[in-house]
Structure formats: C-alpha cells, structure tokens
Write a protein that holds these residues in place. Structure first.
Motif, mmCIF file in Angstrom:
data_model
loop_
_atom_site.group_PDB
_atom_site.id
_atom_site.type_symbol
_atom_site.label_atom_id
_atom_site.label_comp_id
_atom_site.label_asym_id
_atom_site.label_seq_id
_atom_site.Cartn_x
_atom_site.Cartn_y
_atom_site.Cartn_z
ATOM 1 N N GLY A 1 -7.527 4.087 -4.214
ATOM 2 C CA GLY A 1 -8.650 3.143 -4.206
ATOM 3 C C GLY A 1 -7.975 1.891 -3.857
ATOM 4 O O GLY A 1 -6.804 1.655 -4.367
ATOM 5 N N TYR A 2 -8.806 0.859 -3.562
ATOM 6 C CA TYR A 2 -8.454 -0.536 -3.323
ATOM 7 C C TYR A 2 -9.473 -1.487 -3.413
ATOM 8 O O TYR A 2 -10.812 -1.093 -3.185
ATOM 9 C CB TYR A 2 -8.167 -0.657 -1.711
ATOM 10 N N ALA A 3 -9.284 -2.604 -4.188
ATOM 11 C CA ALA A 3 -10.379 -3.463 -4.568
ATOM 12 C C ALA A 3 -9.574 -4.877 -4.280
ATOM 13 O O ALA A 3 -8.552 -5.037 -4.901
ATOM 14 C CB ALA A 3 -10.635 -3.405 -6.038
ATOM 15 N N ASN A 4 -10.356 -5.734 -3.781
ATOM 16 C CA ASN A 4 -9.877 -7.205 -3.276
ATOM 17 C C ASN A 4 -9.259 -8.010 -4.567
ATOM 18 O O ASN A 4 -8.597 -8.667 -4.703
ATOM 19 C CB ASN A 4 -10.888 -8.000 -2.427
ATOM 20 N N ASP A 5 -10.013 -7.528 -5.544
ATOM 21 C CA ASP A 5 -9.716 -8.466 -6.894
ATOM 22 C C ASP A 5 -8.612 -7.834 -7.606
ATOM 23 O O ASP A 5 -8.168 -8.485 -8.458
ATOM 24 C CB ASP A 5 -11.148 -8.198 -7.712
ATOM 25 N N ARG A 6 -8.232 -6.614 -7.404
ATOM 26 C CA ARG A 6 -6.838 -6.278 -8.037
ATOM 27 C C ARG A 6 -5.647 -6.588 -7.289
ATOM 28 O O ARG A 6 -4.477 -6.527 -7.934
ATOM 29 C CB ARG A 6 -6.884 -4.619 -8.276
ATOM 30 N N HIS A 7 -5.758 -6.596 -5.913
ATOM 31 C CA HIS A 7 -4.617 -6.544 -4.885
ATOM 32 C C HIS A 7 -4.671 -7.528 -4.027
ATOM 33 O O HIS A 7 -5.976 -7.901 -3.637
ATOM 34 C CB HIS A 7 -4.439 -5.273 -4.146
ATOM 35 N N HIS A 8 -3.512 -8.185 -3.569
ATOM 36 C CA HIS A 8 -3.507 -9.402 -2.649
ATOM 37 C C HIS A 8 -3.705 -8.758 -1.235
ATOM 38 O O HIS A 8 -4.369 -9.473 -0.210
ATOM 39 C CB HIS A 8 -2.180 -10.158 -2.600
ATOM 40 N N ALA B 1 2.212 -0.305 -2.241
ATOM 41 C CA ALA B 1 3.571 -0.323 -2.914
ATOM 42 C C ALA B 1 3.318 -0.379 -4.288
ATOM 43 O O ALA B 1 4.223 0.697 -5.219
ATOM 44 C CB ALA B 1 4.075 -1.902 -2.840
ATOM 45 N N GLU B 2 2.116 -0.714 -5.212
ATOM 46 C CA GLU B 2 2.267 -0.442 -6.574
ATOM 47 C C GLU B 2 1.730 1.064 -6.807
ATOM 48 O O GLU B 2 2.085 1.710 -7.798
ATOM 49 C CB GLU B 2 0.784 -1.295 -6.890
ATOM 50 N N ALA B 3 1.092 1.741 -5.842
ATOM 51 C CA ALA B 3 0.666 3.189 -6.180
ATOM 52 C C ALA B 3 1.897 3.985 -5.988
ATOM 53 O O ALA B 3 2.157 4.919 -6.558
ATOM 54 C CB ALA B 3 -0.095 3.512 -4.826
ATOM 55 N N GLU B 4 2.891 3.470 -5.173
ATOM 56 C CA GLU B 4 4.236 4.341 -5.084
ATOM 57 C C GLU B 4 5.271 3.763 -5.775
ATOM 58 O O GLU B 4 6.445 4.206 -6.011
ATOM 59 C CB GLU B 4 4.763 4.072 -3.822
ATOM 60 N N GLY B 5 5.117 2.668 -6.793
ATOM 61 C CA GLY B 5 5.913 2.236 -7.576
ATOM 62 C C GLY B 5 7.294 1.376 -6.976
ATOM 63 O O GLY B 5 8.174 1.427 -7.468
ATOM 64 N N LEU B 6 6.910 0.939 -5.895
ATOM 65 C CA LEU B 6 7.960 -0.109 -5.117
ATOM 66 C C LEU B 6 8.148 -1.450 -5.647
ATOM 67 O O LEU B 6 7.087 -1.951 -5.859
ATOM 68 C CB LEU B 6 7.769 0.146 -3.808
ATOM 69 N N ASP B 7 9.096 -2.002 -5.611
ATOM 70 C CA ASP B 7 9.452 -3.392 -5.961
ATOM 71 C C ASP B 7 9.447 -4.173 -4.669
ATOM 72 O O ASP B 7 10.271 -3.891 -3.833
ATOM 73 C CB ASP B 7 10.742 -3.590 -6.598
ATOM 74 N N LEU B 8 8.326 -5.116 -4.498
ATOM 75 C CA LEU B 8 8.270 -5.907 -3.165
ATOM 76 C C LEU B 8 8.752 -7.201 -3.376
ATOM 77 O O LEU B 8 8.523 -7.982 -2.770
ATOM 78 C CB LEU B 8 6.929 -6.118 -2.915
ATOM 79 N N GLY B 9 9.835 -7.525 -4.362
ATOM 80 C CA GLY B 9 10.489 -8.778 -4.208
ATOM 81 C C GLY B 9 11.274 -9.061 -2.973
ATOM 82 O O GLY B 9 11.232 -10.283 -2.451
ATOM 83 N N GLU B 10 12.009 -8.281 -2.460
ATOM 84 C CA GLU B 10 13.008 -8.505 -1.091
ATOM 85 C C GLU B 10 11.895 -8.824 -0.108
ATOM 86 O O GLU B 10 11.941 -9.641 0.695
ATOM 87 C CB GLU B 10 13.507 -7.198 -0.738
ATOM 88 N N PHE B 11 10.730 -7.870 -0.091
ATOM 89 C CA PHE B 11 9.716 -8.214 0.893
ATOM 90 C C PHE B 11 8.992 -9.515 0.738
ATOM 91 O O PHE B 11 8.874 -10.229 1.862
ATOM 92 C CB PHE B 11 8.654 -7.004 0.874
#
Length: 81
Positions: free
Chosen positions: A17-24, A31-41
């Motif tokens: 699911g996707y909602a504009n108010d929860r995700h940029h 990335a959140e769903a898969e548990g990835l860290d986006l710091g480098e990105f």
C-alpha cells in the motif's frame, strides 16, 4: 485516494500500500517495506541535486538506476477503486 505499488524484488512479485502522507516517494515506501537503509541513497541524491540544479529528468534516472542496482524492477503504481 489509496494507491498500491507493484514491483519485483529479487525475482519475486510484491505489492504494498502507498499513501502520500506516510512516504516522501514510492521509492521510500518500497525501501521501508523491504527494510532497506537509504542513508547512502540520500547522500548521493543530495549531491546530484546540487550538481544538476534539481533537473527532474536526471534525478528520476538516478533514482531508477539506483533501485535497479538494489534488485528492484517493474515498479508501477495502481489506483485502488
């Protein structure tokens, strides 16, 4: 209005699911769903934005290529009715 994101990750089809108010962006949601860290990105994205003066095409191509290297493919948004 609700949306769903369909994508393939490591050769498996997935949907979230996707909602504009929860995700940029949809990439943040994936990335959140898969548990990835986006710091480098985020660091690389900021550098590119400073160099390219926020050219939308360049930024989009960078995001797509970065996530392709992480193993994502066929990312699409579907509207729930």
């Amino acid at each position: 209005m609700a949306f769903r994101i369909h994508y393939h990750y490591r050769k498996q089809s997935r949907e979230i699911g996707y909602a504009n108010d929860r995700h940029h962006s949809l990439y943040d949601a994936i990335a959140e769903a898969e548990g990835l860290d986006l710091g480098e990105f985020r660091r690389l994205e900021t550098q590119l934005a400073n160099i390219s003066r926020n050219d939308r095409k360049t930024m989009k191509e960078f995001r797509e290529e970065y996530f392709r290297k992480l193993g994502f493919s066929q990312i699409s948004i579907v509207r729930d009715d």
